[in-house]
Design a protein around this motif. Structure first.
Motif: not given
Length: 325
Positions: A68-72
């Motif tokens: 999720a952090e990488l996608a954001a």
């Protein structure tokens, strides 16, 4: 005069300041909190110029958080120290890890680390057979759980819920002496799955089940506390969860990340694993209290890439056989 005082103050500040600013390492780990704090404290003591900021959660939740952090577009941790090599293999195949050839790896069995240096096993958490001390048969083999006199007495963790159980299933079904036929025979002998290893241990210690497939340290620690449970490493061998460490491809502090990897693989890092009550990955160190002699424990072969490719199929086979509860 005021300029002179200001100059002196500047010099005093410069001279009293540390020669270097501490760098920061961000660690995501699935270790239990106490173990994680011990690991971080020991590393910071060995590397006083590095401050570790760490987040602890289960491997599945940490992986979801990372994605999720990488996608954001958020910042990634520098280092991962999580439960299993199958998860690491998935991250490697997504091109999220950085290869690093640690000089500490030369002592280790080749199956405990990625050949390109993307991740390294740091300990051996094996899965064997536990039983209630009043059980009628003392098992020594995986085949013993198939004996008619053990009908309806066995439980096991489900690979639908447990990562260690997924690895155990992938290991056993690829063993020519056991295979998926072993699971089919186990089912025919009345074995019933639990959600995870904790539930298996509770079933055995409470006496509701006499035997169970269980990770080593849970049974050995409970036995040391006086619980009516015993454990054996079957003669055919045991599956292993290796709690691997890896550096993220987008690590902000790769120098500190490499230092952390080297530390947990070093003699000092492995002796810490031993102190925590786990079997160190370093084959030159002994087994912890409550374990048999290290050379009596046979490790079964395991291919993380193959296990990753077969994960969904293995889960379906298990659910079709035992049900999806």
């Amino acid at each position: 005069m005021s300029k002179h005082i200001a100059l002196v103050a500047t010099l005093v500040t410069a001279l009293s300041a540390p020669a270097f600013a501490a760098s920061t390492l961000t660690l995501y780990t699935s270790q239990p909190n106490e173990d994680a704090q011990m690991t971080v404290s020991a590393f910071e003591k060995a590397h006083p110029d590095i401050e570790v900021k760490w987040i602890r959660d289960g491997t599945t939740k940490l992986t979801a958080r990372l994605q999720a952090e990488l996608a954001a577009g958020g910042a990634a941790p520098d280092v991962l120290l999580i439960a299993d090599s199958v998860t690491m293999e998935s991250l490697k195949q997504q091109d999220l890890l950085a290869a690093y050839k640690s000089p500490e790896a030369s002592r280790y069995d080749a199956q405990l680390y990625d050949p390109q240096g993307y991740y390294y096993g740091t300990k051996l958490i094996t899965t064997g057979i536990a039983w209630h001390t009043k059980a009628p048969v003392k098992p020594t083999s995986w085949q013993d759980l198939l004996k008619p006199e053990l009908k309806n007495m066995t439980t096991l963790p489900s690979p639908l819920y447990s990562g260690a159980a997924q690895i155990h299933m992938a290991t056993l079904i690829n063993d020519p002496q056991l295979g998926f036929a072993w699971y089919q025979k186990l089912k025919a002998n009345g074995a019933m799955p639990q959600s995870g290893n904790g539930a298996v241990m509770s079933a055995i210690t409470s006496g509701s089940k006499a035997y169970g497939v269980l990770v080593d340290y849970m049974a050995i620690r409970e036995k040391a506390k006086g619980a009516p449970i015993d454990f054996v490493f079957p003669k055919e061998g045991v599956s292993i969860v290796t709690e691997p460490v890896a550096m993220m491809k987008n690590a902000k502090n790769p120098t500190a990340a490499k230092a952390f990897i080297d530390f947990v693989l070093s003699d000092a890092g492995q002796r810490l694993v031993l102190k925590q009550g786990y079997l160190p990955a370093d084959p030159t160190l002994p087994a912890p209290a409550g374990f048999p002699a290290r050379d009596s424990i046979k490790l079964m072969s395991f291919d993380p890439a193959k296990a990753l490719a077969e994960t969904d199929a293995n889960k379906k086979r298990f659910a079709d056989l035992f049900g999806s509860r």
